[in-house]
Design a protein around this motif. Structure first.
Motif, mmCIF file in Angstrom:
data_model
loop_
_atom_site.group_PDB
_atom_site.id
_atom_site.type_symbol
_atom_site.label_atom_id
_atom_site.label_comp_id
_atom_site.label_asym_id
_atom_site.label_seq_id
_atom_site.Cartn_x
_atom_site.Cartn_y
_atom_site.Cartn_z
ATOM 1 N N VAL A 173 -14.587 -56.349 18.511
ATOM 2 C CA VAL A 173 -14.542 -57.191 19.710
ATOM 3 C C VAL A 173 -14.991 -58.627 19.475
ATOM 4 N N SER A 174 -15.679 -58.890 18.347
ATOM 5 C CA SER A 174 -16.307 -60.213 18.220
ATOM 6 C C SER A 174 -15.278 -61.337 18.157
ATOM 7 N N ALA A 175 -14.062 -61.021 17.702
ATOM 8 C CA ALA A 175 -13.042 -62.073 17.625
ATOM 9 C C ALA A 175 -12.592 -62.500 19.021
ATOM 10 N N ALA A 176 -12.756 -61.615 20.000
ATOM 11 C CA ALA A 176 -12.249 -61.886 21.348
ATOM 12 C C ALA A 176 -13.207 -62.730 22.184
ATOM 13 N N GLY A 177 -14.315 -63.169 21.598
ATOM 14 C CA GLY A 177 -15.236 -64.034 22.339
ATOM 15 C C GLY A 177 -16.411 -63.282 22.930
ATOM 16 N N PRO A 178 -17.318 -64.028 23.590
ATOM 17 C CA PRO A 178 -18.566 -63.413 24.050
ATOM 18 C C PRO A 178 -18.384 -62.345 25.134
ATOM 19 N N GLY A 179 -17.375 -62.487 25.999
ATOM 20 C CA GLY A 179 -17.200 -61.535 27.105
ATOM 21 C C GLY A 179 -17.140 -60.082 26.650
ATOM 22 N N PRO A 180 -16.180 -59.747 25.770
ATOM 23 C CA PRO A 180 -16.090 -58.367 25.294
ATOM 24 C C PRO A 180 -17.351 -57.905 24.547
ATOM 25 N N VAL A 181 -18.002 -58.811 23.797
ATOM 26 C CA VAL A 181 -19.236 -58.419 23.082
ATOM 27 C C VAL A 181 -20.307 -58.016 24.088
ATOM 28 N N LEU A 182 -20.433 -58.795 25.163
ATOM 29 C CA LEU A 182 -21.457 -58.482 26.161
ATOM 30 C C LEU A 182 -21.100 -57.213 26.935
ATOM 31 N N ALA A 183 -19.801 -56.956 27.114
ATOM 32 C CA ALA A 183 -19.387 -55.709 27.774
ATOM 33 C C ALA A 183 -19.760 -54.508 26.909
ATOM 34 N N VAL A 184 -19.613 -54.654 25.583
ATOM 35 C CA VAL A 184 -20.048 -53.582 24.676
ATOM 36 C C VAL A 184 -21.535 -53.317 24.879
ATOM 37 N N LEU A 185 -22.313 -54.394 25.009
ATOM 38 C CA LEU A 185 -23.764 -54.228 25.186
ATOM 39 C C LEU A 185 -24.090 -53.488 26.482
ATOM 40 N N ILE A 186 -23.352 -53.779 27.551
ATOM 41 C CA ILE A 186 -23.595 -53.053 28.806
ATOM 42 C C ILE A 186 -23.384 -51.559 28.562
ATOM 43 N N GLY A 187 -22.327 -51.224 27.850
ATOM 44 C CA GLY A 187 -22.038 -49.813 27.569
ATOM 45 C C GLY A 187 -23.093 -49.155 26.681
ATOM 46 N N VAL A 188 -23.440 -49.815 25.575
ATOM 47 C CA VAL A 188 -24.371 -49.154 24.637
ATOM 48 C C VAL A 188 -25.822 -49.209 25.113
ATOM 49 N N ASN A 189 -26.155 -50.136 26.007
ATOM 50 C CA ASN A 189 -27.534 -50.198 26.503
ATOM 51 C C ASN A 189 -27.763 -49.291 27.705
ATOM 52 N N ALA A 190 -26.846 -49.355 28.685
ATOM 53 C CA ALA A 190 -27.031 -48.538 29.890
ATOM 54 C C ALA A 190 -26.526 -47.115 29.678
ATOM 55 N N GLY A 191 -25.505 -46.943 28.839
ATOM 56 C CA GLY A 191 -24.918 -45.621 28.605
ATOM 57 C C GLY A 191 -25.912 -44.553 28.168
ATOM 58 N N PRO A 192 -26.855 -44.860 27.256
ATOM 59 C CA PRO A 192 -27.754 -43.818 26.754
ATOM 60 C C PRO A 192 -28.611 -43.134 27.818
ATOM 61 N N ASN A 193 -28.658 -43.641 29.051
ATOM 62 C CA ASN A 193 -29.435 -42.928 30.066
ATOM 63 C C ASN A 193 -28.858 -41.551 30.373
ATOM 64 N N LEU A 194 -27.677 -41.286 29.863
ATOM 65 C CA LEU A 194 -27.084 -39.961 30.045
ATOM 66 C C LEU A 194 -27.681 -38.964 29.040
ATOM 67 N N THR A 195 -27.879 -39.386 27.802
ATOM 68 C CA THR A 195 -28.423 -38.469 26.786
ATOM 69 C C THR A 195 -29.545 -39.069 25.941
ATOM 70 N N TYR A 196 -29.868 -40.333 26.120
ATOM 71 C CA TYR A 196 -30.899 -41.067 25.363
ATOM 72 C C TYR A 196 -30.622 -41.198 23.870
ATOM 73 N N VAL A 197 -30.416 -40.082 23.150
ATOM 74 C CA VAL A 197 -30.265 -40.200 21.696
ATOM 75 C C VAL A 197 -28.852 -39.903 21.235
ATOM 76 N N GLY A 198 -27.943 -39.674 22.152
ATOM 77 C CA GLY A 198 -26.609 -39.217 21.760
ATOM 78 C C GLY A 198 -26.562 -37.704 21.910
ATOM 79 N N SER A 199 -25.400 -37.186 22.292
ATOM 80 C CA SER A 199 -25.345 -35.780 22.707
ATOM 81 C C SER A 199 -25.656 -34.811 21.581
ATOM 82 N N LEU A 200 -25.126 -35.086 20.404
ATOM 83 C CA LEU A 200 -25.334 -34.184 19.270
ATOM 84 C C LEU A 200 -26.826 -34.036 19.000
ATOM 85 N N ALA A 201 -27.490 -35.171 18.905
ATOM 86 C CA ALA A 201 -28.911 -35.149 18.598
ATOM 87 C C ALA A 201 -29.703 -34.506 19.727
#
Lengths: 416, 166
Positions: free
Chosen positions: A341-369
């Motif tokens: 995503v980094s080639a597409a500019g800051p918007g997509p990079v920050l959207a990735v951060l929203i996903g990887v930062n807020a997403g873990p509240n579902l499993t905290y460490v990832g489902s497998l772990a």
């Protein structure tokens, strides 16, 4: 080595690395599997040396920055910052659970933003627990508030989360621009968490006690001043085009020197607080993920992830990032997604951060772990209330993702 | 005839009202036990968050250990305060750890005549939401008689909505 075999080997080593970091068999350091795994991939030629060198060069400044932030948090604790915050929340709440929850929200969001989620999880949460226990209130809403906000309130600044630090250099944004763009998403995430937790734990937010049972503590003025100046320093680095890691380092030195002089901390403490095994782990993890990406997974991810900055694209990117963070873990997820995503500019990079930062509240460490790790927890006589935990995650994560991403889209339109 | 055995479930937030109600209703000569359960899942959540950091724990910080000490101290102080409020020196103090609703049911499974429980849900009106999920489970599953009390002043009868027309 043929690509499919190389890919499978790298994938297998990634899983082994993550599982060992979470389960910590015999209390061994997290780097113990990660470093040999990276070395093996280099030796077998799965990861070419030139690729590895490039990855190390790009990760090294981030790891230095992380070390400085970890020191800043540890030293603040030595100055009694978190104990003082606990006493302040107890007094301010006047023994009312909902007021206390509001103060926990304010403190946890600020601590996470300024001193990183590590500080909230490791240093603030135990203080909040002790405060709630002394006030004879029910601990659950306040503890969940800390653990949830450690993730979802880590959107604001590059220092708030290791994932942000990793993305910061890829985004091409200055520290100030990053903060200005993420302020609205950060507030949106906190607001959603408040609305959901307040309702979800209504039955536990009852009663009223005398707040005087918790003794007042003077605020550590010097430490607060240094942290304030460090924060100003972070923003000033953008103006003078200096790496913001130097502001963190300056703050850590300003806090560390008086501690060392008055023997409230030893050189050994500083060494431990630097967490060298973890820094080595991040570097090794970066190499393992790089090997995985190099053999085709990288181009697959690039095909999968949209590159645009329309609201639809941003929402899809945040969703993919959240799913990946829950499937494996958010660190490898961000390492895999950033190049795409980094080639597409800051918007997509920050959207990735929203996903990887807020997403873990579902499993905290990832489902497998989480699956493996629950078993470890049970052996220690602890319990993870999986249904409640996942229910709360399912109620908060989707609206936080949507609200924060819409806020990001508005931010990008306004701030540019 | 053996004395009546009563268990009062002491929970943060509602214990004062619960103890006062118990004090008014317990017959003289009854054997009283005060029960508090420390939930085992709160520490589990904090540990999960630490595991999420993948090893970035600061020196000597395993939250579960410090949590257990804090929780144990808080529980014994709460039970002592409850006994003092009840004015009963010979009340038995029971502290358990685990899944709260299950531990309460286990504690009253044998030789208990009455369990005293406080409502902990919606205080604004009379109705089924006056029980939180854990208390709901206890009331539904208790194998003995249950005395269900309001921890404070109960809402007025007018808080019940009128029946639907027809």
């Amino acid at each position: 080595m043929p690509s499919p075999i190389a890919e499978s080997l790298a994938g297998l080593l990634l899983v082994a690395t993550l599982v060992c970091a979470i389960i910590r068999p015999w209390g061994l350091p997290e780097a113990l599997v990660a470093v040999p795994a990276a070395a093996l991939l280099l030796l077998l030629g799965v990861l070419p040396l030139s690729e590895a060198a490039a990855e190390v060069r790009s990760l090294a400044p981030t790891i230095g920055f992380l070390a400085a932030v970890l020191l800043l948090a540890t030293f603040s604790d030595r100055f009694g910052l978190f104990e003082a915050a606990g006493a302040w929340m107890a007094t301010g709440s006047r023994g009312r659970p909902v007021t206390l929850l509001a103060l926990v929200f304010a403190v946890a969001s600020t601590v996470t933003a300024v001193l990183s989620l590590d500080a909230t999880v490791v240093l603030l949460t135990p203080v909040v627990f002790a405060t709630v226990a002394r006030l004879r209130l029910r601990p659950k809403p306040h503890i969940y508030a800390c653990t949830h906000l450690a993730n979802s309130a880590s959107l604001l600044l590059p220092v708030s989360n290791l994932t942000n630090l990793l993305a910061f250099s890829a985004s091409g944004l200055s520290f100030a621009r990053f903060g200005a763009t993420m302020a609205l998403p950060w507030l949106a995430a906190i607001a959603v968490e408040w609305l959901v937790l307040r309702r979800f734990f209504a039955a536990d937010l009852i009663g009223h006690t005398e707040a005087s049972v918790v003794p007042r503590r003077p605020a550590p003025v010097y430490a607060c001043l240094v942290l304030g100046l460090t924060l100003v320093g972070f923003f000033l680095t953008s103006v003078f085009d200096v790496a913001p890691a130097f502001a963190a380092l300056g703050g850590a030195v300003a806090l560390g020197v008086p501690l060392l002089r008055s023997r409230r901390a030893t050189v050994r403490d500083v060494g431990v607080a630097l967490q060298v095994p973890f820094l080595a782990f991040v570097l090794a993890l970066g190499l393992v993920v790089k090997a995985l990406a190099f053999h085709g997974l990288g181009s697959l991810v690039t095909h999968l992830v949209p590159g645009g900055t329309s609201l639809g694209s941003l929402l899809l990117i945040a969703l993919i990032a959240a799913v990946l963070a829950n499937l494996i873990n958010n660190l490898p997820a961000v390492l895999l997604l950033l190049p795409a995503v980094s080639a597409a500019g800051p918007g997509p990079v920050l959207a990735v951060l929203i996903g990887v930062n807020a997403g873990p509240n579902l499993t905290y460490v990832g489902s497998l772990a989480t699956l493996l790790w629950r078993r470890v927890l049970r052996q220690r006589g602890e319990e993870l209330p999986i249904s409640e935990f996942m229910r709360l995650g399912a109620l908060t994560v989707p609206p936080v993702l949507v609200a924060a991403t819409v806020a990001l889209w508005i931010s990008l339109t306004v701030v540019g | 005839m053996p004395p009546v055995r009563i268990v009062v479930w002491v929970v943060e937030g509602t214990w004062e009202g619960c103890i006062d109600a118990a004090g008014r209703s317990i017959p003289s000569g009854a054997q009283v036990a005060l029960l508090h359960v420390t939930p085992s899942d709160v520490t589990g959540v904090a540990e999960a968050a630490v595991a999420g950091l993948l090893g970035r724990t600061l020196p000597g910080s395993r939250p579960s250990r410090s949590f257990q000490d804090v929780a144990d101290r808080a529980a014994s102080e709460l039970l002592a305060a409850a006994a003092a409020r009840l004015g009963s020196q010979d009340a038995e103090l029971l502290h358990r750890r685990g899944r709260v609703e299950r531990e309460v049911i286990r504690a009253v499974a044998e030789n208990v005549d009455l369990l005293v429980v406080a409502r902990d849900g919606d205080h604004s009106r009379l109705g089924p939401h006056s029980l939180g999920p854990v208390t709901r489970f206890v009331v539904d599953h208790a194998p003995c008689a249950v005395l269900l009390v309001w921890p404070d002043e109960p809402p007025g009868i007018e808080s019940i909505p009128p029946p639907p027309p027809g």
